[in-house]
Design a protein around this motif. Sequence first.
Motif, PDB file in Angstrom:
ATOM      1  N   LEU A 170    -111.808 -28.135  83.956  1.00  0.00           N
ATOM      2  CA  LEU A 170    -110.819 -27.469  84.807  1.00  0.00           C
ATOM      3  C   LEU A 170    -111.353 -26.089  85.189  1.00  0.00           C
ATOM      4  CD1 LEU A 170    -107.937 -27.762  85.977  1.00  0.00           C
ATOM      5  CD2 LEU A 170    -107.116 -26.598  83.949  1.00  0.00           C
ATOM      6  N   VAL A 171    -111.332 -25.771  86.486  1.00  0.00           N
ATOM      7  CA  VAL A 171    -111.933 -24.528  86.985  1.00  0.00           C
ATOM      8  C   VAL A 171    -110.838 -23.528  87.349  1.00  0.00           C
ATOM      9  CG1 VAL A 171    -113.364 -23.522  88.810  1.00  0.00           C
ATOM     10  CG2 VAL A 171    -113.963 -25.738  87.848  1.00  0.00           C
ATOM     11  N   ASN A 172    -111.012 -22.297  86.855  1.00  0.00           N
ATOM     12  CA  ASN A 172    -110.113 -21.206  87.209  1.00  0.00           C
ATOM     13  C   ASN A 172    -110.445 -20.771  88.640  1.00  0.00           C
ATOM     14  OD1 ASN A 172    -108.846 -18.718  87.584  1.00  0.00           O
ATOM     15  ND2 ASN A 172    -109.125 -18.114  85.456  1.00  0.00           N
ATOM     16  N   PRO A 173    -109.512 -20.890  89.588  1.00  0.00           N
ATOM     17  CA  PRO A 173    -109.812 -20.553  90.982  1.00  0.00           C
ATOM     18  C   PRO A 173    -110.133 -19.073  91.203  1.00  0.00           C
ATOM     19  CG  PRO A 173    -107.703 -21.696  90.815  1.00  0.00           C
ATOM     20  CD  PRO A 173    -108.170 -21.434  89.435  1.00  0.00           C
ATOM     21  N   THR A 211     -91.022 -19.908  77.444  1.00  0.00           N
ATOM     22  CA  THR A 211     -91.719 -19.262  78.557  1.00  0.00           C
ATOM     23  C   THR A 211     -93.189 -19.158  78.173  1.00  0.00           C
ATOM     24  OG1 THR A 211     -91.228 -17.049  77.694  1.00  0.00           O
ATOM     25  CG2 THR A 211     -89.727 -17.947  79.346  1.00  0.00           C
ATOM     26  N   TYR A 212     -94.034 -19.342  79.162  1.00  0.00           N
ATOM     27  CA  TYR A 212     -95.472 -19.373  78.947  1.00  0.00           C
ATOM     28  C   TYR A 212     -96.127 -18.212  79.692  1.00  0.00           C
ATOM     29  CZ  TYR A 212     -94.451 -24.147  77.496  1.00  0.00           C
ATOM     30  OH  TYR A 212     -93.934 -25.251  76.863  1.00  0.00           O
ATOM     31  N   THR A 213     -97.082 -17.576  79.035  1.00  0.00           N
ATOM     32  CA  THR A 213     -97.853 -16.510  79.651  1.00  0.00           C
ATOM     33  C   THR A 213     -99.327 -16.817  79.433  1.00  0.00           C
ATOM     34  OG1 THR A 213     -96.105 -14.943  79.074  1.00  0.00           O
ATOM     35  CG2 THR A 213     -98.206 -14.023  79.782  1.00  0.00           C
ATOM     36  N   TYR A 214    -100.104 -16.736  80.502  1.00  0.00           N
ATOM     37  CA  TYR A 214    -101.535 -17.037  80.430  1.00  0.00           C
ATOM     38  C   TYR A 214    -102.329 -15.750  80.340  1.00  0.00           C
ATOM     39  CZ  TYR A 214    -106.122 -18.758  81.892  1.00  0.00           C
ATOM     40  OH  TYR A 214    -107.449 -19.053  81.964  1.00  0.00           O
ATOM     41  N   TYR A 215    -103.231 -15.682  79.367  1.00  0.00           N
ATOM     42  CA  TYR A 215    -104.140 -14.555  79.194  1.00  0.00           C
ATOM     43  C   TYR A 215    -105.557 -15.047  79.487  1.00  0.00           C
ATOM     44  CZ  TYR A 215    -100.205 -12.283  76.944  1.00  0.00           C
ATOM     45  OH  TYR A 215     -98.984 -11.736  76.688  1.00  0.00           O
ATOM     46  N   PRO A 216    -106.065 -14.798  80.695  1.00  0.00           N
ATOM     47  CA  PRO A 216    -107.339 -15.397  81.095  1.00  0.00           C
ATOM     48  C   PRO A 216    -108.571 -14.845  80.383  1.00  0.00           C
ATOM     49  CG  PRO A 216    -106.508 -13.979  82.833  1.00  0.00           C
ATOM     50  CD  PRO A 216    -105.452 -14.039  81.779  1.00  0.00           C
ATOM     51  N   ASP A 217    -108.520 -13.654  79.848  1.00  0.00           N
ATOM     52  CA  ASP A 217    -109.716 -13.054  79.254  1.00  0.00           C
ATOM     53  C   ASP A 217    -109.558 -12.738  77.777  1.00  0.00           C
ATOM     54  OD1 ASP A 217    -111.015 -13.100  81.722  1.00  0.00           O
ATOM     55  OD2 ASP A 217    -110.050 -11.235  82.321  1.00  0.00           O
ATOM     56  N   THR A 270    -101.765 -20.834  90.739  1.00  0.00           N
ATOM     57  CA  THR A 270    -100.490 -21.227  90.145  1.00  0.00           C
ATOM     58  C   THR A 270    -100.568 -22.648  89.598  1.00  0.00           C
ATOM     59  OG1 THR A 270     -99.275 -19.760  91.642  1.00  0.00           O
ATOM     60  CG2 THR A 270     -98.023 -21.544  90.613  1.00  0.00           C
ATOM     61  N   GLN A 271    -101.184 -23.551  90.344  1.00  0.00           N
ATOM     62  CA  GLN A 271    -101.351 -24.934  89.891  1.00  0.00           C
ATOM     63  C   GLN A 271    -102.252 -24.987  88.658  1.00  0.00           C
ATOM     64  OE1 GLN A 271     -99.715 -27.618  91.213  1.00  0.00           O
ATOM     65  NE2 GLN A 271    -100.502 -28.684  89.438  1.00  0.00           N
ATOM     66  N   PHE A 272    -103.294 -24.184  88.632  1.00  0.00           N
ATOM     67  CA  PHE A 272    -104.195 -24.100  87.482  1.00  0.00           C
ATOM     68  C   PHE A 272    -103.416 -23.686  86.226  1.00  0.00           C
ATOM     69  CE2 PHE A 272    -106.702 -21.041  84.940  1.00  0.00           C
ATOM     70  CZ  PHE A 272    -107.697 -21.875  84.458  1.00  0.00           C
ATOM     71  N   LYS A 273    -102.593 -22.644  86.361  1.00  0.00           N
ATOM     72  CA  LYS A 273    -101.796 -22.198  85.214  1.00  0.00           C
ATOM     73  C   LYS A 273    -100.781 -23.249  84.800  1.00  0.00           C
ATOM     74  CE  LYS A 273    -100.306 -18.228  86.685  1.00  0.00           C
ATOM     75  NZ  LYS A 273     -99.694 -16.904  86.761  1.00  0.00           N
ATOM     76  N   GLN A 274    -100.163 -23.927  85.757  1.00  0.00           N
ATOM     77  CA  GLN A 274     -99.210 -24.991  85.437  1.00  0.00           C
ATOM     78  C   GLN A 274     -99.873 -26.094  84.607  1.00  0.00           C
ATOM     79  OE1 GLN A 274     -96.225 -23.657  85.665  1.00  0.00           O
ATOM     80  NE2 GLN A 274     -95.417 -25.516  86.547  1.00  0.00           N
ATOM     81  N   ASN A 275    -101.105 -26.448  84.950  1.00  0.00           N
ATOM     82  CA  ASN A 275    -101.834 -27.457  84.177  1.00  0.00           C
ATOM     83  C   ASN A 275    -102.027 -27.006  82.735  1.00  0.00           C
ATOM     84  OD1 ASN A 275    -102.089 -29.257  86.304  1.00  0.00           O
ATOM     85  ND2 ASN A 275    -104.072 -28.460  86.935  1.00  0.00           N
ATOM     86  N   ILE A 276    -102.360 -25.741  82.559  1.00  0.00           N
ATOM     87  CA  ILE A 276    -102.559 -25.215  81.206  1.00  0.00           C
ATOM     88  C   ILE A 276    -101.230 -25.179  80.451  1.00  0.00           C
ATOM     89  CG2 ILE A 276    -103.224 -23.156  79.900  1.00  0.00           C
ATOM     90  CD1 ILE A 276    -105.302 -22.635  82.083  1.00  0.00           C
ATOM     91  N   SER A 282    -113.771 -24.073  79.861  1.00  0.00           N
ATOM     92  CA  SER A 282    -114.564 -24.035  78.634  1.00  0.00           C
ATOM     93  C   SER A 282    -115.541 -22.864  78.607  1.00  0.00           C
ATOM     94  CB  SER A 282    -115.344 -25.343  78.469  1.00  0.00           C
ATOM     95  OG  SER A 282    -116.218 -25.526  79.555  1.00  0.00           O
ATOM     96  N   GLU A 283    -115.776 -22.217  79.732  1.00  0.00           N
ATOM     97  CA  GLU A 283    -116.740 -21.110  79.811  1.00  0.00           C
ATOM     98  C   GLU A 283    -116.090 -19.739  79.655  1.00  0.00           C
ATOM     99  OE1 GLU A 283    -118.547 -21.677  83.600  1.00  0.00           O
ATOM    100  OE2 GLU A 283    -119.762 -23.355  82.935  1.00  0.00           O
ATOM    101  N   GLN A 284    -114.788 -19.688  79.514  1.00  0.00           N
ATOM    102  CA  GLN A 284    -114.132 -18.389  79.382  1.00  0.00           C
ATOM    103  C   GLN A 284    -113.127 -18.432  78.240  1.00  0.00           C
ATOM    104  OE1 GLN A 284    -112.376 -18.034  83.306  1.00  0.00           O
ATOM    105  NE2 GLN A 284    -110.359 -18.469  82.491  1.00  0.00           N
ATOM    106  N   ALA A 285    -113.019 -17.327  77.544  1.00  0.00           N
ATOM    107  CA  ALA A 285    -112.053 -17.222  76.453  1.00  0.00           C
ATOM    108  C   ALA A 285    -110.687 -16.959  77.058  1.00  0.00           C
ATOM    109  CB  ALA A 285    -112.450 -16.085  75.528  1.00  0.00           C
ATOM    110  N   SER A 286    -109.714 -17.796  76.730  1.00  0.00           N
ATOM    111  CA  SER A 286    -108.367 -17.593  77.254  1.00  0.00           C
ATOM    112  C   SER A 286    -107.347 -18.183  76.287  1.00  0.00           C
ATOM    113  CB  SER A 286    -108.223 -18.232  78.638  1.00  0.00           C
ATOM    114  OG  SER A 286    -108.542 -19.592  78.608  1.00  0.00           O
TER     115      SER A 286
END
Length: 130
Positions: free
Chosen positions: A92-95, A118-124, A42-48, A102-106
């Motif tokens: 920044l590392v995705n937990p 409203t924000y929605t994160y798409y990790p892949d 959740t903190q990781f997504k908040q940073n993004i 930087s190593e993953q497309a998101s």
Amino acid sequence: MDKKGYTLIELLAVLAVMAAILIVAVPSIAKQFASIEENNYTQFKQNIFLAAESYINANPNAADVFELKNAGKSICINTESLIRGGWIKSSLVNPKTEKKLSEQASSIKVLNNNGEYTYTYYPDKTTCDK
């Protein structure tokens, strides 16, 4: 004859008490670890999301951001562009995946709900299309 030591019954009683403690403690500890992992994500997504919000505030006249001002509109922001623009660190590392951002497309989808974003994160995904 005075022998020192424990009887088999005493040893079994101690083992039974220890087993009972483990049966109670292990699920609680596992639940705590899961909660910590969820909080980290959740903190990781908040940073993004904060980086995306900073990008929007700093670029109000960009074509996509300008379009976002209309209610019901949304934009897609690739995290790679946030990294290149200096809005967020590539380290920044995705937990959940244990990969650097930087190593993953998101990407992040930002939707204007009558002035509230409203924000929605798409990790892949590099785009927000589902």
